[in-house]
Design a protein around this motif. Structure first.
Motif: not given
Length: 518
Positions: A275-278, A402-410, A491-493
């Protein structure tokens, strides 16, 4: 943090520990069998066969100190449930084995609890406020102890990241308390437990060299080359070498160091994980796939000559790009070094600031995540957790968090792909995200995100609906099972790369506050 102010910490720690027990019977990934097999290897085989054993595909590929840790855990398994220690019991997951391994994760998290408490002591409280729940130390404790990523990766998916991050946070706390030798010792131990923490080793090296080995000139407060202390350098070197010898020494004496290193750095696994890391390479792979399809459509490439499902087969192996130049390990190393070099130079110039050290550590972890070879998606936690310390102290860092945790966690959602865990991961994610937004907004008294940043995070909702509901039920889901992973990663990347650039801008401005919006 005063002792009276921390009376809430035991109750919070107990609550999160009991909450983890609810996931004992939940789904667990192949990592459960990985660690069960490592228990069997270290318990059943002599030392000289640990890194040669390959009867299972889940061979031992962590540094020796973690192997010693597994050996210690196997002693409890020997007393409580010996069948789980048989090498021949592949994919063994009896209720007793599951219970024992789940409890070992929860119990070793005690070190993480202690490390969080020490980090809370390093946070400056707001003056004049008597509301404990809105103090930076309490918010920090919740962001760390109830971290969504750690909960699902360790206590559902199954790993031992909690106590490892506990060692990292404790090391960071010691440096913030100017106890540099203790911090260096803890980080040396950490590197010999899991080598992924090499991501942040450059930040540690520069910080210790400049803030500890160079002594301050009392006349004007500057730091000069003539004030370099070789005695302090020798002390640091002695600590690092001693820990490494205790860990690797037996294997060096047996002439097995090359074999151990080949297990720790298996470059044949390919540029990207299944699974590609973002990260940047996910976008690179996506662009290669797009150009390949376009080339076939324009008859510039022959479809029959292309490898089937190239780069999107969900397999861990080497692939060649078809439209773009293929990426090699030296290329990823060069890109990583170039991405973190400005942060290291900045830290070298401002070595005495603990916040400069934390920012450099974050940029090293994100730079390695974005440009490294065969990066795992779970490595994003190496940036999210330390950023929590800055988020409760600085307004701009809170917005980036907030940006990193939300995106990274998703981006971790695909780790839990069974239907039973869908409501669990959604609810846990919502609870943690809503608390993060509410607590940090109240702490910094105002909005923390720009309109476009809010719009980007809003895009995660339709993305989740498509990936978790619509695509699995559509004909496309059966024909292209990797498509939800691909969409999530791409998208998350974008969000994680943006956070990386924002952190660099913040560092260049010296961590300046973002002006409050009306």
């Amino acid at each position: 943090m005063a002792a009276a102010d921390s009376s809430w910490f035991p109750a919070l720690s107990l609550g999160v520990s009991l909450f983890k027990c609810l996931f004992i019977s939940a789904y667990h990934s192949t990592d459960f069998e990985v660690h069960r097999n490592w228990l069997a290897i270290t318990h059943s085989l002599p030392l000289d066969r640990w890194y040669h054993e390959n009867s299972s595909e889940w061979t031992l590929d962590y540094p020796p100190l973690f192997a010693w840790f597994e050996l210690a855990l196997s002693q409890g398994a020997r007393l409580l449930h010996p069948p789980m220690l048989l090498l021949s019991n592949l994919n063994y997951s009896s209720p007793e084995a599951v219970l024992y391994q789940r409890l070992t994760v929860i119990c070793t998290d005690l070190l993480f609890l202690y490390a969080v408490r020490e980090c809370c002591r390093c946070v400056q409280e707001q003056k004049g406020s008597r509301d404990v729940l809105n103090q930076p130390s309490f918010v920090l404790a919740v962001l760390l102890l109830w971290n969504f990523g750690l909960l699902i990766v360790d206590h559902i998916h199954f790993q031992y990241n909690g106590f490892l991050f506990g060692v990292l946070l404790l090391s960071m706390a010691k440096h913030m308390q100017s106890l540099h030798l203790q911090g260096a010792l803890l980080f040396a131990v950490l590197l010999n437990l899991k080598h992924i923490f090499l991501y942040v080793a450059p930040a540690y090296g520069v910080y210790l060299l400049r803030s500890y080995c160079f002594t301050q000139d009392n006349s004007d407060g500057s730091v000069r080359w003539r004030s370099f202390s070789f005695l302090r350098l020798a002390a640091l070197g002695g600590i690092v070498l001693s820990v490494c010898f205790l860990s690797f020494g037996p294997f060096i004496l047996m002439g097995q160091l090359p074999q151990v290193l080949s297990r720790l750095f298996p470059f044949k696994r390919g540029l990207c994980h299944a699974y590609w890391a973002p990260n940047v390479w996910a976008l690179y792979n996506g662009l290669d796939k797009t150009l390949t399809l376009l080339g076939v459509r324009l008859q510039l490439l022959q479809e029959a000559e292309l490898p089937k499902a190239s780069m999107t087969g969900g397999l861990v192996q080497e692939f060649q790009h078809t439209a773009l130049p293929s990426v090699t390990p030296p290329v990823t190393l060069l890109c990583t070094v170039l991405s973190i070099l400005p942060a290291l130079v900045s830290l070298w110039r401002r070595p005495r600031s603990a916040q400069s050290f934390l920012r450099c550590l974050l940029l090293c972890s994100l730079g390695s995540f974005l440009f490294g070879w065969h990066v795992h998606e779970k490595a994003v936690l190496l940036a999210i957790l330390p950023l929590s310390l800055l988020a409760v102290q600085n307004r701009e860092d809170a917005g980036i968090f907030l940006l990193l945790s939300t995106t990274g966690h998703y981006s971790l959602f695909p780790l839990l792909f069974t239907c039973a865990e869908l409501p669990i991961k959604v609810l846990l994610m919502l609870m943690f995200t809503l608390y993060s937004f509410s607590a940090l907004r109240h702490l910094h008294r105002g909005p923390l995100l720009l309109p476009l940043e809010t719009l980007y995070l809003g895009g995660l909702l339709p993305l989740s609906l498509c990936c978790d509901v619509l695509l699995p039920l559509s004909p496309w889901g059966a024909r292209l099972p990797f498509l939800p992973l691909l969409a999530t990663s791409l998208y998350c990347s974008l969000g994680i790369i943006y956070c990386f650039l924002r952190l660099y801008c913040s560092m260049l401005r010296g961590g300046a506050e973002r002006p409050k919006q009306p």
